[in-house]
Structures are given as structure tokens and as C-alpha cells.
Design a protein around this motif. Sequence first.
Motif, short mmCIF file in Angstrom:
data_model
loop_
_atom_site.label_atom_id
_atom_site.label_comp_id
_atom_site.label_asym_id
_atom_site.label_seq_id
_atom_site.Cartn_x
_atom_site.Cartn_y
_atom_site.Cartn_z
N TYR A 31 -5.01 3.66 1.20
CA TYR A 31 -6.03 2.60 1.17
C TYR A 31 -7.26 3.00 0.35
O TYR A 31 -7.79 2.20 -0.41
N THR B 167 1.20 5.76 2.93
CA THR B 167 0.36 4.56 2.87
C THR B 167 -1.03 4.97 2.42
O THR B 167 -1.64 5.88 2.99
N ASN C 16 -4.84 7.81 5.29
CA ASN C 16 -4.61 6.76 4.29
C ASN C 16 -5.42 7.00 3.02
O ASN C 16 -5.93 6.07 2.40
N TYR D 124 0.81 -1.22 0.00
CA TYR D 124 0.00 0.00 0.00
C TYR D 124 0.85 1.27 0.00
O TYR D 124 0.30 2.37 0.07
N THR D 125 2.15 1.15 -0.05
CA THR D 125 3.04 2.29 0.18
C THR D 125 3.73 2.71 -1.10
O THR D 125 4.22 1.88 -1.88
#
Length: 661
Positions: free
Chosen positions: A620, A618, A652, A612-613
Amino acid sequence: MAGKNKDVSCSSIRDRVVLYTTPTVTSVLMAIVFWQLSLYQAQVRELQRHVKLSDATTDSKRFANKEKIDSSVEELLSRYTRATGNDKGTDGAQTLDDYFVRIAEQQLRESLKARCVDNERLCLQGPKGNSGPRGIAGLPGSSGSKGDKGDRGVVGTRGLRGTKGSKGEPGARGASIDPPVFTHKPHDVVSPESGRVEFHCAADGFPTPKIRWLKLDSTLPRSRASISINDTLTIRNVHRHDVGIYVCMAENIFGVARSYANLIVQVPVEFSLVPPSVVTVQPGKNVKLQCLATGHPSPTITWSRVDGVLESGKVNANGSLMLESIKKSDIGQYMCTVRNALGKKTYSFALNLESTEEAAARVTSHLPAVLGIQPRGSVKLQCSGVGPPAPEVYWTKESVRIKSEQKGQLHLKNVSQQDAGIYRCHVVNYLGRDVKEISIVIPEIKFVQRPPTSVSVSASSTIVINCTAQLMHGIPESTQWEFPVQQCRAGSAKKTVLSNGTLVIQDATEWDSGTYLCHAGNKEISAKVEVRVAEDMNWMLTSDSCKGFRQSIYNRSVYYAVSSSTTWNKSKYYHCPVGYYWPCTEEGRKIFNDNSWSGPNSYFGRCGWSSYTYGGGTRYYFRFRDSSSTSAYKHAGNADAYQVQTTSSTSNFAGIICVKE
């Protein structure tokens, strides 16, 4: 020395001691005498202090201290008596100073007897005497410092079990598994034609039931019907054929519940059948005149005479008028009137007796020479004539015959400039013809101030767009604005349309971008304006291998636009690239609805991301246009087709969903 109170001085004692000793021995013995004397004096002062303290204490303590003091004084006096051989009372006793001197002399003598002098040196000390009586206890000393903490002791045996406590309050009831139950049922709605109606419906149950809308024995008008996120059914621009029963269906795995509501559409009256403009009847014959109409509520039909009183005739249940044995007095103008709650309409015609003499046809209708009609308007013109024999009646325009729905009627609908011109009514029989002309004029509408095709401004600006129109001869024509559809937008600025047709948008935001339409007249002419407010694309991250704009495998018209910031600003309008738009949650739920699809995920580990980075952030959640109110998102780690989920978290943040236009 008896009876005197004087201090014991070193000189007086030294004078007495020098008789018994040599100088060296004398010095030693004097030191011993002074030491013992100081001890006695200290004891006396201590006794005096205790006497004062005893006076300040309570009675019980005073008596206890006094006994101790008296005992100590008694001991001193006893020693004094033994040393002096004097048994006098306190009244005749010598002073304490004399007493101490005598004690010192006595002890000096005893010391000389116990010692021998050899070359001016004292002999070895003799054996220690018996211990004297214990002195008075001193005052308690100050507390010492706290000692180290000791080791923990052994755990004791377990105590007896306590008594049972009282019963607690019952806890909150948990969720139960229930079939759907309506908490709000839709109600019957009455609406005029072209209106807007809403049906509200809500239900409870566990699991939460899904709401669906149906129309009994038909289908929903898809182009004009919509269902909102709170399950409200809305129908716009209601038509008369929308009338019927609508069904709200609530369903979960434990059952289905249905509730019904009736839509009643109010329709203005319209004639469906009328007599010809001239009815010719032979004398003595019967005639049935029919006048029928449609509308809701159902119209009522009444008959009357324009030029007199309707004396004879019978009105049937279906609204028809029956005239029997026609005679000359029945000749005249008759009127049929239909009405309901929305209004009324009338229709008139002539009733004539048939002549036995033949004549050339002639026009009997009164038609204006010039008639003006607004663009997109409508008009009905009736042309009639007489003979006998009964003539043929028809209309022409530029020598072209016009087909009529009814004999002698000209009906023009939704007129435009093409409908303007000279119309002629023709009445013909074999004996001759008659013609009547009418000029129909449809004013041409022109923009005096035509709005620009596009307007671009920065956020918080005021937008002013002029749009004015007029008919011929400078007659002003009204204008109307049509705003962009903002089905799921929020935060739009205040919009005002001035009396001259100018549109003002105050404190514009990015939500006000879109296509605006200015209509003149009854939408006879229109102008389109594209408004763009601060379309800032700097929010996007374009450095990954997909340039921050990955195309979905599941739906090739869908793209994932990545944000450079991982914090979601709920009030910000995130623009998609040109040629794409930012969809609402409702559209997103239709796009992403296949949880069984096993294709690639949205962005996890793709386009250079490490799971996810990417770039130290990060990510989402990909958001929709109305996510600030629905909290909906598409997860970067789920499959392309996986369903939409919800969370209100602003961290995120991955970006937004874009759809190709």
C-alpha cells in the motif's frame, strides 16, 4: 439353663429337635431354626451398637435413640416372657442365649404342628402370618450418581421495575468547532548581521488551522528562509534589509488569526560620509566638517583632535562639526569616531590653512611600502596631497587609472590573487606632481593534503578525510568543512574536525552519504568530496513489468520504487537508483497536492500487479526519507496527484518515492 450365660450351639439345638423329626425332616427344620436364630442375634448386636452410639451423641439425640432401643428390648423381653411363661425381672431372668434356645424350640414345635410328614416329605407351606413390628432403620446408604439434567422450565413473569439509578458522571467534552486561537505567538528577535533567527508560532482550532508566514510590506527571503514541519520560520545568513515585521497567519474555514513579530538586525557601524584626508581652509573662514555613519543600533558620532584638545567647534545634531573663523591654532589632525553596541570606527584627516604662495603638489599621506591582505579580505587606503593650488589625487595600477568612490581613496573588496601588485598614488597640480608606491601582497593558498574526490565505505565504518592548506613560505592556513544539507535526515554519525583540518566520521551510516566541501582560508580555495556509504540496491523489486520503478504520469520527474519486502524498516536508508534522490515529506506534500486530478493511480493494478498484490505480497505505502518521524506515505491505490497521508504501520510496505536530480 436359667442363670447361665453360654453360647447357643448347633449341637444343643440339634439334640432337642431330633426327638420330633425323622432325619430328613430334621435337616430342613434345623436350617430354619438356624436362620431365625441368626436374625435374633443380629438384632441384639444392632441394639448393642446403638447403645454405644447413644453414649457419644448429644443429650437430645441420646434420649431419642434410648427410647427406640428401650422399645426394641422391651419387645424382645415380652416375646421371651410369652414363650416361656416366665415373668421374671432382669435380675432373675435367664440369659439371652437360653432365651433364644427356648424361642427356637417353641417355633420348631409350632412348625411341626403346621406341617405333616408324608414319606419323609414336608407338606405344602401354610398361609403367611401377619407382619411383625418394623425393625430398627439401618444406616443411610451412600449417595447415588447424579441424574440427567432436566428440561428448562417455563420463563417466569417479568419482575417489577427497579428504582432509578443515580445520575452518572458527565462525559468528556467533545471537539468543538472553533476559529483559530494562538497557543504560542512569535516574539520580537534581535540578531547580528549574518546570524540565524527563528520565529515560533502555534494555534488551536477545529478544523486544525493552517499556518502561513508573511513579511509585512515585503516578501520572505526565499533563498534563505524555510518553514519547518512544526511551522517554525527560520531565516539564515540574516541581512540588514531583512529587518521588518513578520506575520504568522493561522486560518481555517471559521476565521483567520494574525500575530506579529519584529526582526531587528544589528549592523556594525560603517562610514557613509567623511571629509577628505586634507581639508584646506582660508584663514578667517568658517568650515563644516561632515562625518556620517550607518549601523544598528544607530551610531553615535564624536569628534576629537589627534594632536591636541578640541577647543572650539560646535557639533550639530546630525554629527557634523562646525568650525568658525579658522585661525592658525585650528590647524592639525582631526578624528571622527562612530560607535554602536557592535563596535566602533575612526577616521582622521588634516586641516590646513590655505597658503597665498603656490607650490608644486606633494603627497602628505604615510603609506606602507608593502601591505599583505588575506584572500577575500578588504582594505581602504587614503592618499592626500597639498599645493597650493590644490592638487588632483588619484590611484593607478600598472599605469591604469583606478576609479575612486571618494577623492584619493583606494578601496579593494573581496581580494584575490588578481588584486596583488604595485599601486601608485598620484598628486598633481600645474606646478608639479608627486607619486607614492605601495606593493599589495595577497598570499596564495594551496592544499598540502587535498582530499580525494570520492570516498566509498561500508556501513558502520570510520571515515577519515585529510584536508590541510598553507600560505606561501609554509605558513599554515585554516580549513573548514561544509557538510551535506540534511534537512530531513535522521541517524547521522558523529562528525569531528581535528585541528589540522582532518574530518573524522565515526560509525558511518547510509544517512551520511552526500557531497562534502573543504574550504581553505576564507573560502579562497575549495575541494569537493563525494561520500557514499553502503549504497545497497538489493532492496528493490525489479521483476514486475515496470521493473519496480514506475514513472508518474502527473509529474514526470517522480518515480515509484517498489520494495521486495512488504515490511518497512524505519531505521534503514533506502537508496534511489543513480541520478535520483529520496525526497522529504515536505517536498512530497508540494509534489502531491491535487486531489481533483482524475488521472491513473500510483501502482494499483498496474505493471502486472493484481490490485495491490504482486509476488504474493500486498503493498500500500510508498514512504519518504523522514517518514520514520512524520509517518507520511503516498498510497499505491490513489491517483498520481493525490495528497500525502499518514500512518505508522510497518506492514504493507510498497517502497519509496524517488525524484530525478
